[in-house]
Design a protein around this motif. Structure first.
Motif, PDB file in Angstrom:
ATOM      1  N   SER A   9       0.831  -1.199   0.000  1.00 27.01           N
ATOM      2  CA  SER A   9       0.000   0.000   0.000  1.00 27.01           C
ATOM      3  C   SER A   9       0.868   1.251   0.000  1.00 27.01           C
ATOM      4  CB  SER A   9      -0.901   0.015   1.245  1.00 27.01           C
ATOM      5  OG  SER A   9      -1.647   1.213   1.320  1.00 27.01           O
ATOM      6  N   ALA A  11      -0.923   4.110   0.757  1.00 26.87           N
ATOM      7  CA  ALA A  11      -1.884   4.989   1.425  1.00 26.87           C
ATOM      8  C   ALA A  11      -1.246   5.655   2.639  1.00 26.87           C
ATOM      9  CB  ALA A  11      -3.105   4.190   1.854  1.00 26.87           C
ATOM     10  N   ASN A  41      -4.814  -1.003  -4.228  1.00 25.28           N
ATOM     11  CA  ASN A  41      -5.554   0.218  -3.911  1.00 25.28           C
ATOM     12  C   ASN A  41      -5.972   0.267  -2.444  1.00 25.28           C
ATOM     13  OD1 ASN A  41      -7.424  -1.855  -4.117  1.00 25.28           O
ATOM     14  ND2 ASN A  41      -8.968  -0.631  -5.204  1.00 25.28           N
ATOM     15  N   ASN A  43      -6.423   1.234   1.304  1.00 26.00           N
ATOM     16  CA  ASN A  43      -6.457   2.498   2.048  1.00 26.00           C
ATOM     17  C   ASN A  43      -6.995   2.233   3.445  1.00 26.00           C
ATOM     18  OD1 ASN A  43      -6.167   5.252   2.502  1.00 26.00           O
ATOM     19  ND2 ASN A  43      -8.205   5.743   1.723  1.00 26.00           N
ATOM     20  N   LEU A  48      -8.470   3.197  -2.127  1.00 19.23           N
ATOM     21  CA  LEU A  48      -8.142   4.429  -2.829  1.00 19.23           C
ATOM     22  C   LEU A  48      -8.971   4.540  -4.110  1.00 19.23           C
ATOM     23  CD1 LEU A  48      -4.226   4.362  -2.597  1.00 19.23           C
ATOM     24  CD2 LEU A  48      -5.769   5.847  -1.297  1.00 19.23           C
TER      25      LEU A  48
END
Length: 402
Positions: A9, A11, A41, A43, A48
């Protein structure tokens, strides 16, 4: 030279390392290296909002995002499984000269190492503190099984293991891994100077202009030692100060922290900002008097270095890997992970504002001279070149033998 960085990640909610990788790639690209990132993706509890299965400009670097499997079960969601990432790596990993894989005990990292081994692609692993003693003690049985059956062979086939501090390297040495290792700290971004940051921060928080501000800015997690910091601040009830807690964590742990503030009687002296970034983060860093990170374990301490870059001295504990730097260069205070010791260090800081100012000035200059992203990238490029050249030599030798 074409390098692919792989991490579960990027994020912000995942803390310093997830932010350090894009910064690393940006610095590498500034020096002419074709570096990219592959990730999910993820988050945290969310996802995300980014394009998937294509190269996207994100945080000023090219990133390939792939869908993370997101069931209701938190432990499975945290494993960051991604069938899309698996397929893409299988088809495209060989297009890169080297893979730089970040984190362990995550599907993303594990599958990347497995594919690299199967296809004979050289790779480096940055374990991000997950081989440190404290980390291995969390869910210890599961990690020991995973380590012995899966991750240890992956670790032992890496060209190098990248540690960010001597402490991280020392703690990992107990595992008797056979891959060579090197130490290279994260770089630190120098923030843009905010004029009158101290005054502006106190205005924002509706505090007197001379109110001392103690800042904790990090992911809210049990390893961060708030169960020591908060009781330590209770001991300083005769002193003026405001604690700013800037960060986010699981709802359960945030509730636990708020209960700690109430039980130790400092809830009315605390501002709980939640997760911050950008200008608000810079304002907090530059406007505070003292930064605290009393962690059980940190393989580096990105937030600590960010505070020093902003000219704010720190109070840290020995489990924070940069504690030696703080002590040796007089950039703050190193207190044992003990309520009385932490309270004494903060009291020393509050009692000596001129000393604090001098520490802050020294800290900013120290970061400028030693920990820029450009200097880190230059050293990393040398490691990459050595690996790639040795692979070319081995390939040439094998061809000649035939």
């Amino acid at each position: 030279m074409k390098i692919l960085h792989i991490i579960p990640s990027v994020a912000s909610v995942r803390g310093g390392p997830s932010q350090a990788v894009p910064e690393t790639v940006k610095a590498l690209r500034n020096q002419g290296i074709a570096a990219e990132i592959a990730t999910t993706n993820d988050n945290g509890n969310d996802l995300l909002d980014v394009p998937l299965n294509q190269c996207t400009e994100y945080q000023e670097v090219p990133i390939w995002f792939f869908s993370r499997f997101s069931p209701e079960v938190n432990s499975i969601r945290e494993f960051a499984f991604s069938s899309q990432l698996t397929s893409w790596l299988w088809q495209n990993a060989a297009n890169y000269d080297l893979l730089h894989i970040h984190a362990i005990f995550s599907y993303t990292s594990t599958v990347a190492m497995a594919i690299a081994r199967f296809k004979g692609i050289p790779y480096i692993l940055s374990p991000l503190g997950q081989l440190c003693e404290w980390s291995l003690q969390q869910s210890a049985r599961k990690k020991q099984i995973y380590l012995q059956l899966i991750e240890k062979p992956n670790l032992n086939h890496s060209q190098y293991i990248h540690f960010t501090s001597e402490l991280e390297q020392q703690e990992a040495s107990r595992l008797n891994l056979i891959s060579p290792s090197f130490i290279l700290p994260h770089g630190t971004a120098i923030p843009n100077n905010i004029p009158n940051a101290r005054h502006r921060l106190r205005q924002h928080l509706k505090l007197p202009t001379d109110e001392p501000i103690i800042l904790f800015l990090s992911r809210l997690h049990p390893k961060k030692g708030l169960d020591y910091l908060i009781p330590a601040l209770e001991k300083l009830s005769d002193y003026r100060f405001t604690l700013v807690l800037a960060g986010a964590g699981s709802p359960e742990y945030e509730t636990e922290v708020k209960s700690l503030l109430v039980s130790h009687g400092i809830q009315n002296r605390t501002h709980f900002t939640g997760f911050v970034k950008g200008e608000m983060k810079d304002l907090l860093m530059q406007g505070a008097d003292l930064f605290t990170l009393t962690s059980y374990s940190e393989n580096f301490g990105v937030a600590v270095m960010e505070a020093l870059a902003a000219g704010v001295p720190v109070v840290v504990t020995p489990g924070v890997a940069v504690a030696d730097i703080v002590a040796q260069d007089h950039l703050g205070y190193v207190a044992e992970l003990d309520v009385a010791a932490i309270a004494a260090s903060i009291q020393q800081a509050l009692d000596h504002p001129q000393e604090i100012k001098e520490m802050g000035d020294r800290a900013r200059q120290f970061i400028l001279e030693n920990y820029t992203w450009d200097s880190v990238a230059s050293k990393l490029i040398s490691v990459y070149q050595d690996i790639i050249e040795s692979q070319i030599f081995l390939l040439s030798a094998n061809i000649n033998d035939k």
